[in-house]
Design a protein around this motif. Structure first.
Motif, PDB file in Angstrom:
ATOM      1  N   LYS A 191       0.717   0.231  -7.055  1.00 44.32           N
ATOM      2  CA  LYS A 191       1.467   1.205  -6.254  1.00 44.32           C
ATOM      3  C   LYS A 191       0.666   2.502  -6.135  1.00 44.32           C
ATOM      4  CE  LYS A 191       5.936   3.319  -5.557  1.00 44.32           C
ATOM      5  NZ  LYS A 191       7.306   3.495  -5.990  1.00 44.32           N
ATOM      6  N   GLN A 192       0.004   2.889  -7.212  1.00 46.92           N
ATOM      7  CA  GLN A 192      -0.804   4.114  -7.201  1.00 46.92           C
ATOM      8  C   GLN A 192      -1.950   3.998  -6.188  1.00 46.92           C
ATOM      9  OE1 GLN A 192      -2.710   5.001 -10.949  1.00 46.92           O
ATOM     10  NE2 GLN A 192      -3.429   6.987 -10.260  1.00 46.92           N
ATOM     11  N   GLN A 193      -2.626   2.859  -6.163  1.00 50.63           N
ATOM     12  CA  GLN A 193      -3.706   2.661  -5.190  1.00 50.63           C
ATOM     13  C   GLN A 193      -3.160   2.702  -3.762  1.00 50.63           C
ATOM     14  OE1 GLN A 193      -5.010  -1.078  -6.952  1.00 50.63           O
ATOM     15  NE2 GLN A 193      -7.066  -0.221  -7.280  1.00 50.63           N
ATOM     16  N   ALA A 194      -2.030   2.037  -3.540  1.00 48.97           N
ATOM     17  CA  ALA A 194      -1.435   1.997  -2.203  1.00 48.97           C
ATOM     18  C   ALA A 194      -1.026   3.398  -1.744  1.00 48.97           C
ATOM     19  CB  ALA A 194      -0.231   1.061  -2.194  1.00 48.97           C
ATOM     20  N   GLU A 195      -0.416   4.151  -2.630  1.00 50.68           N
ATOM     21  CA  GLU A 195       0.011   5.504  -2.270  1.00 50.68           C
ATOM     22  C   GLU A 195      -1.183   6.399  -1.959  1.00 50.68           C
ATOM     23  OE1 GLU A 195       2.500   6.496  -5.611  1.00 50.68           O
ATOM     24  OE2 GLU A 195       4.285   5.634  -4.647  1.00 50.68           O
ATOM     25  N   LYS A 196      -2.267   6.220  -2.678  1.00 54.16           N
ATOM     26  CA  LYS A 196      -3.472   7.009  -2.407  1.00 54.16           C
ATOM     27  C   LYS A 196      -4.108   6.585  -1.081  1.00 54.16           C
ATOM     28  CE  LYS A 196      -7.441   8.930  -4.752  1.00 54.16           C
ATOM     29  NZ  LYS A 196      -8.192   9.009  -5.987  1.00 54.16           N
ATOM     30  N   LEU A 197      -4.162   5.285  -0.843  1.00 54.00           N
ATOM     31  CA  LEU A 197      -4.763   4.772   0.389  1.00 54.00           C
ATOM     32  C   LEU A 197      -3.994   5.240   1.622  1.00 54.00           C
ATOM     33  CD1 LEU A 197      -6.956   2.880   1.609  1.00 54.00           C
ATOM     34  CD2 LEU A 197      -5.279   1.031   1.421  1.00 54.00           C
ATOM     35  N   TYR A 198      -2.682   5.228   1.530  1.00 55.75           N
ATOM     36  CA  TYR A 198      -1.834   5.538   2.684  1.00 55.75           C
ATOM     37  C   TYR A 198      -1.153   6.901   2.576  1.00 55.75           C
ATOM     38  CZ  TYR A 198      -2.547   0.723   4.152  1.00 55.75           C
ATOM     39  OH  TYR A 198      -3.105  -0.458   4.560  1.00 55.75           O
ATOM     40  N   PHE A 231       7.983   4.108   8.170  1.00 57.70           N
ATOM     41  CA  PHE A 231       7.468   2.808   7.732  1.00 57.70           C
ATOM     42  C   PHE A 231       6.777   2.851   6.371  1.00 57.70           C
ATOM     43  CE2 PHE A 231       4.187   4.872  10.292  1.00 57.70           C
ATOM     44  CZ  PHE A 231       3.068   4.781   9.467  1.00 57.70           C
ATOM     45  N   TYR A 232       6.624   4.031   5.797  1.00 60.57           N
ATOM     46  CA  TYR A 232       5.814   4.212   4.587  1.00 60.57           C
ATOM     47  C   TYR A 232       6.261   3.321   3.424  1.00 60.57           C
ATOM     48  CZ  TYR A 232       3.621   6.513   0.576  1.00 60.57           C
ATOM     49  OH  TYR A 232       2.917   6.771  -0.577  1.00 60.57           O
ATOM     50  N   ASN A 233       7.531   3.359   3.068  1.00 58.69           N
ATOM     51  CA  ASN A 233       8.000   2.585   1.910  1.00 58.69           C
ATOM     52  C   ASN A 233       7.828   1.084   2.117  1.00 58.69           C
ATOM     53  OD1 ASN A 233       8.680   4.850   0.384  1.00 58.69           O
ATOM     54  ND2 ASN A 233      10.749   4.928   1.234  1.00 58.69           N
ATOM     55  N   ASP A 234       8.129   0.605   3.318  1.00 56.62           N
ATOM     56  CA  ASP A 234       7.941  -0.821   3.614  1.00 56.62           C
ATOM     57  C   ASP A 234       6.465  -1.202   3.522  1.00 56.62           C
ATOM     58  OD1 ASP A 234      10.646  -1.264   3.997  1.00 56.62           O
ATOM     59  OD2 ASP A 234      10.537  -1.085   6.190  1.00 56.62           O
ATOM     60  N   LEU A 235       5.598  -0.324   3.994  1.00 59.19           N
ATOM     61  CA  LEU A 235       4.161  -0.584   3.931  1.00 59.19           C
ATOM     62  C   LEU A 235       3.689  -0.670   2.482  1.00 59.19           C
ATOM     63  CD1 LEU A 235       1.387  -0.890   5.298  1.00 59.19           C
ATOM     64  CD2 LEU A 235       1.260   1.616   5.372  1.00 59.19           C
ATOM     65  N   ILE A 236       4.107   0.269   1.660  1.00 57.83           N
ATOM     66  CA  ILE A 236       3.710   0.268   0.243  1.00 57.83           C
ATOM     67  C   ILE A 236       4.224  -0.995  -0.444  1.00 57.83           C
ATOM     68  CG2 ILE A 236       3.922   1.468  -1.977  1.00 57.83           C
ATOM     69  CD1 ILE A 236       2.099   2.881   0.167  1.00 57.83           C
ATOM     70  N   ASP A 237       5.476  -1.353  -0.197  1.00 49.40           N
ATOM     71  CA  ASP A 237       6.041  -2.572  -0.786  1.00 49.40           C
ATOM     72  C   ASP A 237       5.264  -3.809  -0.335  1.00 49.40           C
ATOM     73  OD1 ASP A 237       7.986  -1.105  -2.101  1.00 49.40           O
ATOM     74  OD2 ASP A 237       9.573  -1.570  -0.644  1.00 49.40           O
ATOM     75  N   PHE A 238       4.915  -3.853   0.933  1.00 47.30           N
ATOM     76  CA  PHE A 238       4.199  -5.011   1.470  1.00 47.30           C
ATOM     77  C   PHE A 238       2.811  -5.157   0.854  1.00 47.30           C
ATOM     78  CE2 PHE A 238       1.194  -6.466   4.841  1.00 47.30           C
ATOM     79  CZ  PHE A 238       1.451  -7.821   4.699  1.00 47.30           C
ATOM     80  N   VAL A 239       2.030  -4.089   0.844  1.00 44.58           N
ATOM     81  CA  VAL A 239       0.641  -4.215   0.382  1.00 44.58           C
ATOM     82  C   VAL A 239       0.533  -4.396  -1.129  1.00 44.58           C
ATOM     83  CG1 VAL A 239      -0.285  -3.004   2.393  1.00 44.58           C
ATOM     84  CG2 VAL A 239       0.145  -1.722   0.278  1.00 44.58           C
ATOM     85  N   THR A 240       1.595  -4.073  -1.850  1.00 41.78           N
ATOM     86  CA  THR A 240       1.593  -4.292  -3.299  1.00 41.78           C
ATOM     87  C   THR A 240       2.338  -5.573  -3.679  1.00 41.78           C
ATOM     88  OG1 THR A 240       3.579  -2.914  -3.589  1.00 41.78           O
ATOM     89  CG2 THR A 240       1.431  -1.818  -3.823  1.00 41.78           C
ATOM     90  N   GLY A 241       2.750  -6.344  -2.690  1.00 39.89           N
ATOM     91  CA  GLY A 241       3.572  -7.522  -2.928  1.00 39.89           C
ATOM     92  C   GLY A 241       2.822  -8.826  -3.111  1.00 39.89           C
ATOM     93  N   THR A 245       3.012  -3.670  10.754  1.00 42.59           N
ATOM     94  CA  THR A 245       2.908  -3.502   9.301  1.00 42.59           C
ATOM     95  C   THR A 245       2.188  -4.679   8.657  1.00 42.59           C
ATOM     96  OG1 THR A 245       4.944  -2.219   9.261  1.00 42.59           O
ATOM     97  CG2 THR A 245       4.204  -3.124   7.168  1.00 42.59           C
ATOM     98  N   LYS A 246       2.524  -5.872   9.085  1.00 43.66           N
ATOM     99  CA  LYS A 246       1.941  -7.075   8.487  1.00 43.66           C
ATOM    100  C   LYS A 246       0.824  -7.614   9.377  1.00 43.66           C
ATOM    101  CE  LYS A 246       6.166  -8.163   6.014  1.00 43.66           C
ATOM    102  NZ  LYS A 246       7.221  -9.132   5.757  1.00 43.66           N
ATOM    103  N   ASN A 247      -0.139  -6.740   9.672  1.00 39.52           N
ATOM    104  CA  ASN A 247      -1.197  -7.082  10.624  1.00 39.52           C
ATOM    105  C   ASN A 247      -2.471  -7.623   9.969  1.00 39.52           C
ATOM    106  OD1 ASN A 247      -2.323  -4.759   9.590  1.00 39.52           O
ATOM    107  ND2 ASN A 247      -2.087  -3.565  11.457  1.00 39.52           N
ATOM    108  N   LEU A 248      -2.340  -8.147   8.768  1.00 42.66           N
ATOM    109  CA  LEU A 248      -3.360  -8.923   8.061  1.00 42.66           C
ATOM    110  C   LEU A 248      -4.506  -8.153   7.431  1.00 42.66           C
ATOM    111  CD1 LEU A 248      -3.782 -11.900  10.548  1.00 42.66           C
ATOM    112  CD2 LEU A 248      -2.462 -11.893   8.438  1.00 42.66           C
ATOM    113  N   ILE A 249      -4.939  -7.059   8.030  1.00 40.93           N
ATOM    114  CA  ILE A 249      -6.211  -6.477   7.615  1.00 40.93           C
ATOM    115  C   ILE A 249      -6.226  -4.970   7.844  1.00 40.93           C
ATOM    116  CG2 ILE A 249      -7.229  -6.961   9.886  1.00 40.93           C
ATOM    117  CD1 ILE A 249      -9.868  -7.652   8.391  1.00 40.93           C
ATOM    118  N   HIS A 250      -6.938  -4.289   6.981  1.00 41.09           N
ATOM    119  CA  HIS A 250      -7.162  -2.849   7.126  1.00 41.09           C
ATOM    120  C   HIS A 250      -8.661  -2.614   7.106  1.00 41.09           C
ATOM    121  CE1 HIS A 250      -6.971   1.499   6.320  1.00 41.09           C
ATOM    122  NE2 HIS A 250      -7.982   1.261   5.506  1.00 41.09           N
ATOM    123  N   ALA A 251      -9.121  -1.674   7.923  1.00 43.25           N
ATOM    124  CA  ALA A 251     -10.530  -1.271   7.895  1.00 43.25           C
ATOM    125  C   ALA A 251     -10.615   0.231   8.113  1.00 43.25           C
ATOM    126  CB  ALA A 251     -11.319  -2.007   8.975  1.00 43.25           C
TER     127      ALA A 251
END
Length: 147
Positions: free
Chosen positions: A42-49, A57-67, A110-116
């Motif tokens: 969660k800490q990494q996700a919060e720092k990244l985003y 959409f922030y909370n859903d995004l954090i939940d998704f990427v840490t899930g 939100t669930k777009n598979l990839i981040h760059a």
């Protein structure tokens, strides 16, 4: 040579798309210089985003990427930031071009598979969340003379 940070989101891992996505980068002559499978904290996700904190959409995004597990990588090539963004397509899969990763495989923003990373500055900030400098491997790629 330029570098950028990329990570494959949990749905890319769960759907078995890791090899397909990496293949698309390698076929273009993009060199992987760091790679790991991990569970984003969660800490990494919060720092990244952090720039999205407070948005709807922030909370859903954090939940998704840490899930689920992700695949994080640093890749290298001339103009790699621009090239990777072209290969992955628009953030919105409905606007992503045919043949792009998101255009072919993603369903929602939100669930777009990839981040760059979208800039050199963001690369410098983002990769340090997941990698130390000693995890980046410099080596010669056979196709380097052809790119």
């Amino acid at each position: 040579m330029e570098r950028t940070f990329v990570y494959l989101k949990p749905n890319a891992v769960r759907r078995g798309l890791v090899g397909e996505i990496i293949k698309r980068f390698e076929q273009r002559g993009i060199k992987i210089v760091a790679l790991k499978l991990l569970w984003m904290s969660k800490q990494q996700a919060e720092k990244l985003y952090e720039m999205h904190k407070g948005k709807s959409f922030y909370n859903d995004l954090i939940d998704f990427v840490t899930g689920g597990p992700i695949v994080a990588m640093i890749v290298e090539a001339p103009r790699v930031i621009e090239m990777v963004r072209h290969i992955i397509g628009d953030t919105d899969p409905l606007k992503a071009g045919t043949g792009t990763i998101r255009g072919e495989f993603a369903l929602t923003i939100t669930k777009n598979l990839i981040h760059a990373s979208d800039s050199k500055e963001n690369f410098e900030r983002e990769y340090k969340i997941f990698f130390s400098d000693d995890e980046i491997i410099d080596y010669y790629l056979d196709v380097q003379d052809d790119i």
